[in-house]
Design an enzyme around this catalytic site. Structure first.
Site, PDB file in Angstrom:
ATOM      1  N   SER A  46     -11.491   4.315   1.514  1.00 20.72           N
ATOM      2  CA  SER A  46     -11.024   5.543   0.875  1.00 20.72           C
ATOM      3  C   SER A  46      -9.535   5.754   1.123  1.00 20.72           C
ATOM      4  CB  SER A  46     -11.827   6.755   1.344  1.00 20.72           C
ATOM      5  OG  SER A  46     -11.803   6.872   2.747  1.00 20.72           O
ATOM      6  N   GLU A  47      -9.032   5.347   2.308  1.00 20.13           N
ATOM      7  CA  GLU A  47      -7.586   5.379   2.561  1.00 20.13           C
ATOM      8  C   GLU A  47      -7.172   4.275   3.525  1.00 20.13           C
ATOM      9  OE1 GLU A  47      -8.370   9.523   1.164  1.00 20.13           O
ATOM     10  OE2 GLU A  47      -9.007   8.705   3.095  1.00 20.13           O
ATOM     11  N   THR A  48      -5.900   3.897   3.401  1.00 22.25           N
ATOM     12  CA  THR A  48      -5.228   2.981   4.319  1.00 22.25           C
ATOM     13  C   THR A  48      -3.880   3.601   4.661  1.00 22.25           C
ATOM     14  OG1 THR A  48      -6.308   1.044   3.351  1.00 22.25           O
ATOM     15  CG2 THR A  48      -4.285   0.656   4.588  1.00 22.25           C
TER      16      THR A  48
END
Length: 290
Positions: A46-48
């Site tokens: 979902s995020e990095t």
């Protein structure tokens, strides 16, 4: 070719393979925007996050957050996880880190289990929606949406969500409809965000159960959404006559990645402010050549 180290952590859990996954690049100096976006898409989380030197040396770092398709101004579990990773590297001062982000300055305080973050903005609200619109997005009926306390509403403490209360028995039945999401986002006047829907249900014991869907950003469902839950804390407090509030939140159960988040809100001179806290567990580490 330059080599960049990364680590992954599970956030808002004390158990490996629970919570929400995050990849962190602790030193992203030299990376281009396109490379950061490509890596976020490749990790398919979902995020990095990508850590860079701060503009102001009084702060710990500049942190850039990418989802699968775009950069984000702020997000919850990426800050908790990135804070935990940098703290393990000795970069916290007196247990505190300060991150420069698009939405503003984010303060991260280390806890025994993980970290607590303060959202960068006071609560603000925007467009409201009908029960029918959000029911269509969530694959529910209009009768499943509770509007006695508030209509489904756009709200933010740094990144936008639509907050929508549902009946407890309806939460597990939710099944997002991407076409309905696109129709609502495209046909709501003055509404330019890529619709992210945060459903919540109040439990008899005072806790909250939630699910967050954002299919237009590539996140069909999120296991633990710190920014959405911080927004929810601030919004719930704004509906009351209290000066502060605290809630325990359960998320990710339907995905097989149970998560626990602890959210607070308090009234201040500039409005309602919120925090979100939880644990972190290390999972992987490696290197990427670019």
């Amino acid at each position: 070719m330059p080599t960049y180290a990364f680590v992954t952590v599970d956030v808002f859990t004390d158990t490996r393979f629970g919570g929400n996954q995050l990849a962190v690049f602790p030193d992203a100096r030299g990376m281009t925007d396109a490379q950061m976006q490509a890596l976020a898409a490749e990790f398919n989380l979902s995020e990095t996050t990508f850590v860079l030197p701060p503009s102001d040396p009084a702060n710990t770092a500049r942190v850039r957050i990418f989802n699968r398709s775009a950069e984000m101004p702020f997000a919850g579990h990426p800050n908790v996880g990135t804070g935990w990773v940098l703290a393990q590297m000795g970069r916290a001062k007196d247990g505190v880190l300060r991150f420069e982000e698009i939405a503003g300055l984010v303060e991260v305080t280390m806890t025994q289990a993980g970290a607590r973050i303060a959202a960068p903005q006071a609560l603000s609200t925007g467009v409201t929606f009908t029960a029918a619109q959000m029911a269509a997005c969530a694959g529910l009926s209009s009768d499943d949406i509770i509007t006695t306390n508030h209509p489904p509403i756009q709200a933010t403490v740094g990144v936008d969500f639509v907050l929508c209360e549902v009946k407890p028995e309806a939460l597990s039945r939710a099944n997002p409809d991407a076409a309905a999401f696109r129709d609502v986002a495209d046909t709501t006047e003055g509404f330019s965000m890529r619709l992210s829907l945060h459903l919540y249900a109040k439990q008899p014991d005072g806790t909250l159960k939630v699910r967050m869907f954002s299919p237009l950003t590539g996140t069909w469902e999120d296991a633990a959404t710190g920014s959405a839950n911080a927004t929810l804390a601030a919004f719930l407090l704004s509906l009351s006559d209290q000066d502060q509030g605290a809630w325990e939140v359960s998320q990710g159960v339907e995905m097989g990645r149970p998560s626990r988040l602890f959210i607070t809100a308090q009234r201040g001179p500039d409005g309602v402010r919120a925090t979100v806290a939880g644990g972190c567990v290390p999972v992987l580490k490696g290197e990427v050549e670019l």
